[in-house]
Design an enzyme around this catalytic site. Structure first.
Site, PDB file in Angstrom:
ATOM      1  CD  GLU A  21      47.562  47.112  15.496  1.00 33.15           C
ATOM      2  OE1 GLU A  21      47.858  45.786  15.420  1.00 33.15           O
ATOM      3  OE2 GLU A  21      48.535  47.973  16.566  1.00 33.15           O
TER       4      GLU A  21
ATOM      5  CB  SER B 135      35.656  44.737  77.153  1.00 30.68           C
ATOM      6  OG  SER B 135      36.774  44.121  77.855  1.00 30.68           O
TER       7      SER B 135
END
Length: 693
Positions: free
Chosen positions: A113, A379
């Site tokens: 970098e 149900s």
């Protein structure tokens, strides 16, 4: 003499025109002018640059007021065993110093970098000139030429927009950082703040995210891969693009070797043994849990301003088993049944959620079907109808007619379109006979049924029309499972919970869940009756395929109109688990029923949950009771139909709402206590169910 001058003049005139003439004067040099104007131009350029820098500085906050901003808090969500499940907010690891890191890790960043990091003053003129030339050639912002200091300035104070104005601001702030901090401090700030993709900020968080270890323990190859990510975190993330990440890491290793940060042998080893990303935590269905936790967090601790750890009630092993059961079963049988989705909730009788699966694939859909979705339970709603009937004086062996019924043009039917005449309530519930459930609700009233359901924990709005008996009002899976909890715990109300404790990263406790007594909502003898009745669903009824080893279990299946939803909620004294399957668009399935796929998924989950746990009886199944008043009528064994599922029923879908919360029972007339039976509840059930005296 005059003649001599004349002759001399003639001689000059007689010389040929082509002969060169020598000048006696020397022309002035242009070099001084060039130097002068160069100095003037350079001076004006310096003045202009200074003016621009002053203008940029004026439009920044006062330098003396700039402070390193606090990073957003990280929220770590862990299971009951303390192991991480997921993170929310921006993922930050521990703050590390250069001394704590292996020396090759920070050097990897410098190598790729900003190789002149230790020699420049925050700005690298060579890098800036190279970037400016590239940008002019491409007529845009193609390269940045940023130093590590500039990148830090951008990350701390500026946006990510790629403009010349932001670049100038970055330069000014980089100069300020270099004046205020040492190179070591700048590099440490950079390593702890830079973004690495996948929500990871800082080198330690990135190491945890991609390699499952602290940055203090990464290898050279892993350090190179981390350094390579900064260029394009989303594109080069090893979890998404392993080949791209490895290729970039190779460039970092070469740069490190070129600058003497590592030896050739170390570089060769790093290239031969590249880094490999581990499977990330929290990418599966635990994210449904994490989302739910974040929804309730504000109510528990308020606004979060620092890193916190949330300890949940989730059992990671059971969660993994539930996820696998749902995904496997849907993969194998979903296409045949035209079922795309499913959800699972498993909680203790006290309400602590042990597993929650909100869908088959969180990456494809973040919609939490276990908590947010409301569907018709079919149900599976009937236990509230039968409980209301028991509370009005009926018993499990009370006989009601199973035959066609019509209510204002509405004609509910049984699943097989068969009717069995006189049946006990136990048989009717186990076999999910629709006409009996409707008759019971007509007998006790829709308001009583709704009140019973609300009392047990149903929170959604219930329409008290006749079809409510067959589960046509929509509910969520988690509230339905919670409403079954009183059957498993002996009659007490519960509130579902998933957060056990919340503490800061430094160990300060912010919240601890305390067990609260919400009161009894079902009387003990009615709990016994309901457990005896719903136990038969697994013995002779619609859930015969449910398997939990030697554990006594009970439950109820459910199937909604046109087979759009299939449910099964079953329980032991150890765990209540509910399963829903269906489609998000409510399209019909190919006759998927509650007694099929939901029961199979439920069985897989419950078998895992009960391994090594001592079996205990359902509450009340040791009690004795008989019908009040007259002796109960029995039904011949021949009247028992084969196992069927709850029939779909046509009815309108009511809007969702928020009714009253659960409340303890009180002020109701108590039915007459019957004389005890010599054989207890089990003997009573065998006698009454099969007609034996």
């Amino acid at each position: 003499m005059a003649e001599g001058r004349r002759k001399g003049s003639e001689r000059r005139e007689s010389e040929p025109d082509s002969a060169p003439r020598r000048s006696t004067k020397r022309r002035p040099s242009r070099l001084p002018h060039l130097v002068y104007w160069s100095l003037v131009l350079g001076l004006w350029l310096v003045i202009a640059a200074a003016g621009i820098m002053v203008w940029v500085a004026i439009n920044l906050p006062p330098i003396q007021s700039l402070e390193i901003p606090k990073r957003p808090p990280q929220i770590e969500i862990v299971g009951l065993d303390g192991k991480p499940l997921a993170t929310r907010g921006e993922m930050h690891g521990a703050t590390v110093t250069l001394k704590e890191l292996p020396p090759y890790l920070p050097r990897a960043f410098v190598a790729i970098e900003d190789r002149r990091f230790y020699s420049h003053f925050g700005i690298d003129p060579v890098g800036l000139m190279r970037a400016a030339a590239a940008n002019v050639m491409r007529r845009g912002v193609a390269q940045g030429g940023s130093t590590i200091t500039q990148q830090l300035a951008k990350n701390l104070f500026l946006t990510q927009e790629r403009t010349y104005w932001r670049k100038l601001q970055e330069v000014v702030l980089a100069l300020w950082l270099e004046r205020k901090f040492s190179k070591t401090e700048i590099l440490e700030l950079y390593l702890n703040r830079v973004y690495f993709g996948a929500g990871a900020y800082g080198v330690d968080a990135a190491a945890q995210r991609y390699f499952g270890k602290s940055a203090k323990h990464v290898r050279v190859a892993e350090a190179a891969m981390l350094a390579g990510l900064v260029k394009s975190p989303s594109r080069l993330a090893p979890s998404r693009n392993p080949n791209g990440a490895e290729k970039r890491a190779q460039a970092v290793v070469a740069a490190m070797a070129e600058q003497g940060f590592i030896t050739e042998q170390v570089a060769k080893t790093a290239l031969l043994q590249p880094a490999r990303a581990v499977k990330p935590l929290g990418t599966g269905t635990v994210n449904y849990i994490a989302d739910w936790v974040m929804d309730v967090l504000d109510d528990l601790v308020g606004h979060v301003e620092e890193d916190i750890v949330i300890v949940t009630s989730i059992d990671p092993a059971l969660q993994a088993a539930a996820e696998k059961a749902l995904v496997d079963e849907l993969s194998q049988k979903g296409a045949k049944l035209d079922v795309q989705q499913g959800a699972i909730v498993a909680m203790t009788p006290a309400g602590a959620v042990r597993a929650l699966v909100g869908g088959r694939n969180y990456a494809e859909s973040q919609y939490n079907r276990a908590v947010a979705a409301r569907r018709q339970p079919g149900s599976a709603f009937k236990p509230f109808v039968y409980l209301a009937a028991l509370e009005h004086g009926l018993t499990p062996d009370t006989v009601r007619e199973d035959k066609p019924i019509a209510i204002k043009g509405w004609k509910p039917e049984n699943y097989a379109h068969e009717y069995y005449g006189p049946v006990t309530l136990t048989q009717a519930l186990a076999l999910s006979l629709n006409t009996v459930a409707v008759r019971l609700m007509q007998e006790v009233g829709g308001a009583a049924v709704a009140k019973t359901a609300y009392r047990l924990g149903i929170a959604s709005k219930l329409e008290t029309n006749p079809s409510l008996a067959l589960g046509t009002s929509e509910v969520s899976l988690i509230e339905l499972v919670a409403a079954y909890a009183p059957f498993a715990n002996g009659g007490s109300a519960i509130v579902p919970s998933v957060v056990e404790r919340v503490r800061t990263a430094t160990g300060k406790t912010l919240y601890v869940r305390t067990l609260q007594d919400y009161g009894r909502v079902i009387e003990a003898r009615h709990v016994a009756m309901m457990n005896a009745m719903m136990r038969e669903t697994l013995r002779i009824g619609t859930a015969q395929r449910a398997q939990v080893g030697n554990w006594p279990a009970a439950g109820k299946t459910g199937t909604s109109q046109d087979f759009r939803d299939a449910w099964f909620v079953g329980y032991t004294t150890h765990l209540i688990t509910g399963v829903w399957i269906g489609n998000d668009d409510s399209s019909p399935t190919r006759k998927a029923t509650g007694g099929g796929l939901p029961v199979e998924i439920w069985s897989r989950v419950m078998k895992v949950a009960h391994q090594g746990v001592v079996a205990t009886a359902l509450p009340g199944t040791g009690m004795s009771f008989a019908a009040p008043g007259m002796p109960p009528a029995s039904v011949p064994p021949a009247a028992l139909p084969p196992a069927v599922n709850s029939a779909p029923v046509a009815a309108s879908v009511p809007p969702a709402g928020v009714p009253v919360p659960p409340a303890p029972i009180s002020g109701r007339a108590q039915p007459q206590q019957p004389p005890p039976s010599s054989n207890g509840i089990d003997g009573w059930l065998v006698d009454r169910l099969f007609g034996r005296r």
